[in-house]
Design a protein around this motif. Structure first.
Motif, PDB file in Angstrom:
ATOM      1  N   GLY A   1      -5.476   2.839  13.459  1.00  0.00           N
ATOM      2  CA  GLY A   1      -5.035   1.631  14.154  1.00  0.00           C
ATOM      3  C   GLY A   1      -3.610   1.696  14.678  1.00  0.00           C
ATOM      4  O   GLY A   1      -3.117   0.729  15.252  1.00  0.00           O
ATOM      5  N   MET A   2      -2.927   2.820  14.484  1.00  0.00           N
ATOM      6  CA  MET A   2      -1.505   2.885  14.857  1.00  0.00           C
ATOM      7  C   MET A   2      -1.306   3.532  16.209  1.00  0.00           C
ATOM      8  O   MET A   2      -2.038   4.442  16.584  1.00  0.00           O
ATOM      9  CB  MET A   2      -0.738   3.678  13.803  1.00  0.00           C
ATOM     10  CG  MET A   2      -0.599   2.946  12.494  1.00  0.00           C
ATOM     11  SD  MET A   2       0.195   4.022  11.305  1.00  0.00           S
ATOM     12  CE  MET A   2      -0.075   3.079   9.836  1.00  0.00           C
ATOM     13  N   GLU A   3      -0.283   3.066  16.910  1.00  0.00           N
ATOM     14  CA  GLU A   3       0.093   3.678  18.182  1.00  0.00           C
ATOM     15  C   GLU A   3       0.640   5.086  17.897  1.00  0.00           C
ATOM     16  O   GLU A   3       1.111   5.348  16.792  1.00  0.00           O
ATOM     17  CB  GLU A   3       1.192   2.839  18.851  1.00  0.00           C
ATOM     18  CG  GLU A   3       0.781   1.411  19.179  1.00  0.00           C
ATOM     19  CD  GLU A   3      -0.320   1.331  20.232  1.00  0.00           C
ATOM     20  OE1 GLU A   3      -0.316   2.174  21.154  1.00  0.00           O
ATOM     21  OE2 GLU A   3      -1.205   0.464  20.093  1.00  0.00           O
TER      22      GLU A   3
ATOM     23  N   ARG B   1       3.266   6.315  11.354  1.00  0.00           N
ATOM     24  CA  ARG B   1       2.334   7.426  11.512  1.00  0.00           C
ATOM     25  C   ARG B   1       2.809   8.665  10.756  1.00  0.00           C
ATOM     26  O   ARG B   1       2.016   9.426  10.202  1.00  0.00           O
ATOM     27  CB  ARG B   1       2.241   7.749  13.006  1.00  0.00           C
ATOM     28  CG  ARG B   1       0.803   7.803  13.448  1.00  0.00           C
ATOM     29  CD  ARG B   1       0.588   8.667  14.639  1.00  0.00           C
ATOM     30  NE  ARG B   1      -0.779   9.139  14.549  1.00  0.00           N
ATOM     31  CZ  ARG B   1      -1.785   8.528  15.155  1.00  0.00           C
ATOM     32  NH1 ARG B   1      -1.599   7.474  15.896  1.00  0.00           N
ATOM     33  NH2 ARG B   1      -3.011   9.007  15.000  1.00  0.00           N
ATOM     34  N   ARG B   2       4.139   8.847  10.755  1.00  0.00           N
ATOM     35  CA  ARG B   2       4.726   9.997  10.064  1.00  0.00           C
ATOM     36  C   ARG B   2       4.393   9.946   8.568  1.00  0.00           C
ATOM     37  O   ARG B   2       4.074  10.946   7.944  1.00  0.00           O
ATOM     38  CB  ARG B   2       6.246   9.976  10.245  1.00  0.00           C
ATOM     39  CG  ARG B   2       6.817  11.330  10.685  1.00  0.00           C
ATOM     40  CD  ARG B   2       8.274  11.299  10.540  1.00  0.00           C
ATOM     41  NE  ARG B   2       8.518  10.679   9.233  1.00  0.00           N
ATOM     42  CZ  ARG B   2       9.683  10.513   8.643  1.00  0.00           C
ATOM     43  NH1 ARG B   2      10.724  10.878   9.231  1.00  0.00           N
ATOM     44  NH2 ARG B   2       9.806   9.955   7.471  1.00  0.00           N
TER      45      ARG B   2
ATOM     46  N   THR C   1      -9.716   9.799   3.307  1.00  0.00           N
ATOM     47  CA  THR C   1     -10.461   8.904   4.210  1.00  0.00           C
ATOM     48  C   THR C   1      -9.639   7.664   4.561  1.00  0.00           C
ATOM     49  O   THR C   1      -9.520   7.290   5.731  1.00  0.00           O
ATOM     50  CB  THR C   1     -11.780   8.455   3.537  1.00  0.00           C
ATOM     51  OG1 THR C   1     -12.417   9.594   2.976  1.00  0.00           O
ATOM     52  CG2 THR C   1     -12.707   7.788   4.545  1.00  0.00           C
ATOM     53  N   PHE C   2      -9.027   7.055   3.520  1.00  0.00           N
ATOM     54  CA  PHE C   2      -8.267   5.828   3.769  1.00  0.00           C
ATOM     55  C   PHE C   2      -7.034   6.100   4.609  1.00  0.00           C
ATOM     56  O   PHE C   2      -6.653   5.291   5.462  1.00  0.00           O
ATOM     57  CB  PHE C   2      -7.887   5.145   2.450  1.00  0.00           C
ATOM     58  CG  PHE C   2      -9.098   4.567   1.757  1.00  0.00           C
ATOM     59  CD1 PHE C   2      -9.953   3.696   2.444  1.00  0.00           C
ATOM     60  CD2 PHE C   2      -9.392   4.901   0.455  1.00  0.00           C
ATOM     61  CE1 PHE C   2     -11.079   3.173   1.815  1.00  0.00           C
ATOM     62  CE2 PHE C   2     -10.519   4.391  -0.179  1.00  0.00           C
ATOM     63  CZ  PHE C   2     -11.370   3.513   0.504  1.00  0.00           C
ATOM     64  N   ALA C   3      -6.412   7.228   4.402  1.00  0.00           N
ATOM     65  CA  ALA C   3      -5.238   7.586   5.207  1.00  0.00           C
ATOM     66  C   ALA C   3      -5.643   7.736   6.664  1.00  0.00           C
ATOM     67  O   ALA C   3      -4.944   7.265   7.577  1.00  0.00           O
ATOM     68  CB  ALA C   3      -4.627   8.894   4.692  1.00  0.00           C
ATOM     69  N   ALA C   4      -6.799   8.335   6.885  1.00  0.00           N
ATOM     70  CA  ALA C   4      -7.293   8.498   8.265  1.00  0.00           C
ATOM     71  C   ALA C   4      -7.556   7.124   8.884  1.00  0.00           C
ATOM     72  O   ALA C   4      -7.191   6.872  10.059  1.00  0.00           O
ATOM     73  CB  ALA C   4      -8.564   9.342   8.247  1.00  0.00           C
ATOM     74  N   LEU C   5      -8.125   6.213   8.109  1.00  0.00           N
ATOM     75  CA  LEU C   5      -8.407   4.856   8.595  1.00  0.00           C
ATOM     76  C   LEU C   5      -7.113   4.133   8.949  1.00  0.00           C
ATOM     77  O   LEU C   5      -7.001   3.490   9.994  1.00  0.00           O
ATOM     78  CB  LEU C   5      -9.157   4.049   7.530  1.00  0.00           C
ATOM     79  CG  LEU C   5     -10.649   4.346   7.396  1.00  0.00           C
ATOM     80  CD1 LEU C   5     -11.257   3.537   6.250  1.00  0.00           C
ATOM     81  CD2 LEU C   5     -11.370   4.034   8.720  1.00  0.00           C
TER      82      LEU C   5
ATOM     83  N   THR D   1      -1.680  12.710   4.395  1.00  0.00           N
ATOM     84  CA  THR D   1      -2.772  13.629   4.736  1.00  0.00           C
ATOM     85  C   THR D   1      -2.388  15.063   4.358  1.00  0.00           C
ATOM     86  O   THR D   1      -3.188  15.813   3.791  1.00  0.00           O
ATOM     87  CB  THR D   1      -3.091  13.547   6.243  1.00  0.00           C
ATOM     88  OG1 THR D   1      -3.139  12.167   6.612  1.00  0.00           O
ATOM     89  CG2 THR D   1      -4.411  14.212   6.567  1.00  0.00           C
ATOM     90  N   GLU D   2      -1.137  15.449   4.659  1.00  0.00           N
ATOM     91  CA  GLU D   2      -0.664  16.802   4.318  1.00  0.00           C
ATOM     92  C   GLU D   2      -0.719  17.045   2.815  1.00  0.00           C
ATOM     93  O   GLU D   2      -1.211  18.069   2.346  1.00  0.00           O
ATOM     94  CB  GLU D   2       0.800  16.979   4.754  1.00  0.00           C
ATOM     95  CG  GLU D   2       0.967  17.634   6.093  1.00  0.00           C
ATOM     96  CD  GLU D   2       2.432  17.546   6.541  1.00  0.00           C
ATOM     97  OE1 GLU D   2       3.331  17.708   5.684  1.00  0.00           O
ATOM     98  OE2 GLU D   2       2.651  17.286   7.740  1.00  0.00           O
ATOM     99  N   GLY D   3      -0.223  16.033   2.075  1.00  0.00           N
ATOM    100  CA  GLY D   3      -0.201  16.142   0.609  1.00  0.00           C
ATOM    101  C   GLY D   3      -1.601  16.285   0.037  1.00  0.00           C
ATOM    102  O   GLY D   3      -1.843  17.117  -0.844  1.00  0.00           O
TER     103      GLY D   3
END
Ligand code: ADP
Ligand code: MG
Length: 417
Positions: A232-234, A240-241, A224-228, A247-249
């Motif tokens: 906010g990133m372009e 973002r990478r 959830t926090f990774a998604a948050l 998220t992958e991990g």
């Protein structure tokens, strides 16, 4: 003849005639008497000889009978010795082997002719201080009952033996040597190890299930926090990478935890009567669509028994078995190849075979296949096959593998009909 010098002349003349006759008669009588005695003695001898002969014949017969009996008994004992599944070795007072039965040959991998007459140590391997052997019994007169020892095999691996020893005596009680009876305990030891392994696995499974539960919640939080963070990133933000990596991990961890839970959760089957051919084809067709999209170099062949093949399965769980096997087969063919699926009746069972023409497996890999977490893949969980086996066995079925490195692999699943 008379030599009486006083006899008168006429007497002298007549004398010889009458004397000779008398003498002759006497002699004749004596002769006849002697002959009669001789004949009697001869007849007696003959009679005695006859009885002796009869006796001899009887004795001979008895001897033959007792020899036959001895032969029979010793053959009988020999047959028993040779039919025994336990190895039997007997040594004489000097410690040389005098008896070595067929089971001993098999267990020790040594022929009778190699063993007979040789020192015990050479045949059975020396133990320090002659302990744990027939030699100990020979030295001390003490029997060893139901002991266990290990001997090196010709190839160096240990051979576990259960054994007992005792002194061998003749009927007068004189010690002739010592005897050792032994059994190969390899299978028993293997079963003991298997029981130990299953116990460890059960304990491990319980622990894993608890840990997996505990991990799930924080994992959900991280996702959830990774998604948050990413929100906010372009789109071209280099951070973002990094967020994607998180998220992958998390996704991967989640998959491991899920399969762990599937594996450790007690299985409850919800079975229906199905046509196995139909069930298999459904999964295969679905898998094939995916395969064509992701990999162009794997061909699927089918070999189904004509007509329906009924059996009772939990469709959802069994589809997972099929899918796991199809996935492993595809992963084993990085350079492409043929994935073959067969469904056929087998006496009392129905059989599903999933084969590939991939990398195959070494005997070492095959030995560890069904161990949880055993994987040779970088992103494998090592839980696919253990889960398959768990599901198949819950159905009362069995799974087995045939494989050769470089040639390919076939997994066979048998279910009761
Ligand atoms: P995973 O696929 O996650 O590694 P599995 O339990 O499904 O776990 O398989 C365990 C291991 O068995 C694999 O890592 C692989 O080494 C071996 N294996 C399974 N199926 C095959 C196959 N069809 N061909 C070759 N090796 C296989
Ligand atoms: Mg797998």
């Amino acid at each position: 003849m008379s030599t009486n010098g006083e006899a008168p002349e006429h007497h002298l003349r007549l004398g010889p005639t009458s004397t000779t006759l008398e003498d002759f008669t006497d002699s004749y009588i004596l002769f006849r008497e002697t002959t009669r005695r001789y004949r009697e003695a001869y007849e007696q001898l003959e009679a005695q000889f006859e009885t002796l002969n009869i006796k001899l014949e009887e004795t001979n017969q008895e001897l033959r009978k007792s020899l036959e009996e001895k032969d029979r008994v010793s053959n009988y004992l020999n047959n028993i010795l040779e039919s025994m599944t336990g190895g039997v070795i007997v040594v004489d007072l000097g410690g040389a082997v005098t008896l070595f039965n067929q089971a001993a040959e098999q267990i020790l991998g040594r022929s009778q002719s190699e063993a007979l007459g040789r020192p015990y140590e050479e045949v059975m391997g020396a133990a320090p201080g002659r302990q744990d052997s027939a030699l100990y019994t020979l030295d001390t007169g003490t029997s060893l009952i139901n002991r266990v020892k290990e001997m090196p095999r010709p190839d160096g691996r240990p051979l576990p033996l259960g054994f007992s020893t005792s002194v061998v005596r003749d009927e007068s009680g004189k010690v002739l040597g010592a005897l050792e009876v032994f059994n190969d305990l390899t299978e028993v030891k293997r079963l003991e190890a298997e029981v130990q392994r299953v116990r460890t696995l059960a304990a491990l499974g319980e622990m894993a299930a608890t840990v997996a539960h505990e991990i799930r919640n924080p994992l959900g939080g991280i996702a959830t926090f990774a998604a948050l963070l990413g929100r906010g990133m372009e789109a071209d933000d280099p951070r973002r990478r990094l967020v994607n990596k998180i998220t992958e991990g998390v996704g991967r961890l989640n998959r491991i935890v899920s399969s762990l839970l599937t594996y450790t959760r007690p299985l409850r089957l919800n079975t229906h009567e199905v046509n196995l051919v139909e069930l298999v084809e459904e999964s295969v067709a679905f898998f094939e669509i995916d395969l064509e999209r992701s990999r162009g170099n794997v061909k699927v062949t089918r070999d189904y028994v004509p007509g329906p093949l009924a059996c009772r399965v939990d469709t959802e769980q069994f589809q997972q078995v099929i899918l796991n096997l199809l996935q492993n087969a595809t992963q084993a063919m990085p350079e492409g190849g043929t994935l073959s699926v067969a469904v056929a009746p087998d006496p009392g069972h129905v059989m599903l075979c999933i084969g590939d023409t991939g990398i195959g497996m070494s005997p070492e890999v095959q030995a560890k296949l069904f161990t949880p977490f055993f994987t040779t893949k970088e992103d494998g969980t090592g839980l696919g096959l253990v889960t398959c086996r768990k599901i198949v066995e819950a159905h009362g079925g069995r799974i087995r593998v045939e494989s050769a490195p470089g040639t390919g692999t076939r997994f066979y699943v048998y279910l009761p009909q």
